[in-house]
Design an enzyme around this catalytic site. Structure first.
Site, PDB file in Angstrom:
ATOM      1  CB  ALA A 160       3.392 -15.436 -27.236  1.00 59.28           C
ATOM      2  NE  ARG A 161      -1.276 -18.330 -22.791  1.00 54.14           N
ATOM      3  CZ  ARG A 161      -0.255 -19.091 -22.377  1.00 54.14           C
ATOM      4  NH1 ARG A 161       0.624 -19.547 -23.262  1.00 54.14           N
ATOM      5  NH2 ARG A 161      -0.138 -19.411 -21.107  1.00 54.14           N
ATOM      6  CD  GLU A 197      -3.248 -23.592 -27.482  1.00 54.93           C
ATOM      7  OE1 GLU A 197      -2.642 -22.550 -27.776  1.00 54.93           O
ATOM      8  OE2 GLU A 197      -2.981 -24.289 -26.495  1.00 54.93           O
ATOM      9  CG  HIS A 245       0.538 -24.553 -25.654  1.00 55.35           C
ATOM     10  ND1 HIS A 245      -0.526 -23.736 -25.385  1.00 55.35           N
ATOM     11  CD2 HIS A 245       1.564 -24.039 -24.945  1.00 55.35           C
ATOM     12  CE1 HIS A 245      -0.171 -22.782 -24.541  1.00 55.35           C
ATOM     13  NE2 HIS A 245       1.106 -22.950 -24.258  1.00 55.35           N
ATOM     14  N   GLY A 265       5.926 -25.320 -26.079  1.00 54.98           N
ATOM     15  CA  GLY A 265       6.981 -24.383 -25.639  1.00 54.98           C
ATOM     16  C   GLY A 265       7.793 -24.857 -24.448  1.00 54.98           C
TER      17      GLY A 265
HETATM   18  C1  DGY Z   1       3.026 -21.031 -20.098  1.00 54.08           C
HETATM   19  O1  DGY Z   1       3.811 -21.272 -19.196  1.00 54.08           O
HETATM   20  O2  DGY Z   1       2.470 -19.937 -20.204  1.00 54.08           O
HETATM   21  C2  DGY Z   1       2.728 -22.125 -21.056  1.00 54.08           C
HETATM   22  O3  DGY Z   1       2.236 -21.613 -22.244  1.00 54.08           O
HETATM   23  C3  DGY Z   1       1.742 -23.097 -20.466  1.00 54.08           C
HETATM   24  O4  DGY Z   1       0.736 -22.401 -19.845  1.00 54.08           O
END
Ligand code: DGY
Length: 328
Positions: A246-247, A276, A294, A296
């Protein structure tokens, strides 16, 4: 409508985007592309806000209150490329009259796949095994070699049951026969939850105590900063694994490193990091940790779809219509 020399709105695109997206942006707008793909500095972002009618930023652009205080401000829209927008100070953006949009939906499946990839890799020692083969250390199959943890039938705890959390739940139940428990302060309707076969829990702590795998799917907000801290890591089962795509700042990375060193939890699969692209050096040395950059939403299909969605938001805005994905 303000416009560039071509009569079309000037849009600064902060990073390289897949070619079909850049080509369409160049057709629709006076698009200022970032040919060498360098991350923009605060000064460059402020210049862009002065020079363009709209920005198409990404997660690497820190649009802080200070940057957004630029004078004179020409830009009127920040069409973010990505679903998460915690890098944009939306309160300041709103105060400056800037519309903010994001790109939901189109990245849900690939981001859910990425969470399952992290889960499987960390449980079955995929990263470690790959390093082992590449290093030339592998001497052949043997019954006791590199045993991992079974995924099938285990309990998956989801923190957040939004679009991505639901897609993870579906995959985990349908593909791996996992039991899915979750906590979400704003859960989806009961019918959606029951169709997924996910079981609600009253709090984050309840999920952590019960789950064999914990996967984070919350937005990054002041409330979720360091949601997973030392106290909460200590609630997890000793054999449990943490997954985060997620973050980064949802997890206290220093506390996670300590928990991994002490064996408080069994391992972690991380696609995102607190600072990051910097990664806490200790993590780089741990075999029971999977680290991805990262990734995702990183498929050709999704990165094109994200660009086209941001473009659609820009087109609607400059045509005077409400953009579909307005967040602020
Ligand atoms: C998102 O879409 O939030 C990805 O992590 C890239 O910003």
């Amino acid at each position: 409508m303000s416009a560039g020399r071509s009569g079309r709105p000037v849009v600064v695109v902060t990073r390289r985007l897949p070619r079909p997206v850049e080509e369409q942006l160049a057709r629709e707008f006076d698009a200022r592309l970032n040919a060498d793909d360098h991350p923009l500095s605060a000064v460059e972002l402020a210049d862009a806000l002065r020079a363009a009618d709209g920005l198409l930023p990404t997660v690497t652009d820190r649009l802080t209150a200070q940057v957004l205080a630029v004078e004179p401000l020409r830009a009127r829209i920040l069409a973010n490329y990505g679903v998460g927008f915690n890098h944009i100070d939306t309160v300041s953006a709103k105060a400056r009259g800037l519309v903010v949009t994001n790109t939901p939906d189109v990245l849900t499946d690939d981001t859910a796949d990425d969470a399952l990839m992290l889960l499987l890799m960390v449980a079955r020692r995929g990263g470690e095994g790959e390093r082992h083969v590449r290093s030339g250390a592998w001497t052949g199959w043997r019954p006791t070699h590199m045993l991992g943890t079974r995924v099938t039938g285990k309990t998956l705890g989801l923190i957040g049951l939004g679009r991505i959390g639901r897609a993870v739940a579906h995959r985990a139940r349908a593909g791996f026969g996992m039991r899915v428990i979750f906590h979400d302060p704003s859960p989806p309707p009961a019918a959606v939850v029951s169709e997924l076969g996910a079981e609600p829990r009253a709090g984050v702590d309840d999920v952590l105590r019960e789950a064999d795998f914990v996967s984070l799917h919350s937005p990054a907000t002041p409330e979720t900063r360091h949601l997973i801290d030392a106290r909460r890591l200590a609630l997890m089962k000793r054999g449990a694994f943490l997954v985060n795509n997620a973050r980064g700042d949802i997890v206290d990375e220093a506390a996670l490193v300590a928990a991994l060193k002490q064996g408080t939890i069994a391992g972690a699969g991380l696609d995102v990091f607190e600072r990051e692209p910097a990664v806490t050096p200790d993590l780089l040395t741990m075999e029971n940790v999977v680290l991805l950059p990262h990734l995702g939403s990183a498929t050709h299909e999704t990165r094109i779809a994200m660009g086209l969605r941001a473009l659609e938001n820009l087109k609607a805005f400059f045509a005077g219509a409400p953009p579909r994905d307005r967040m602020a």
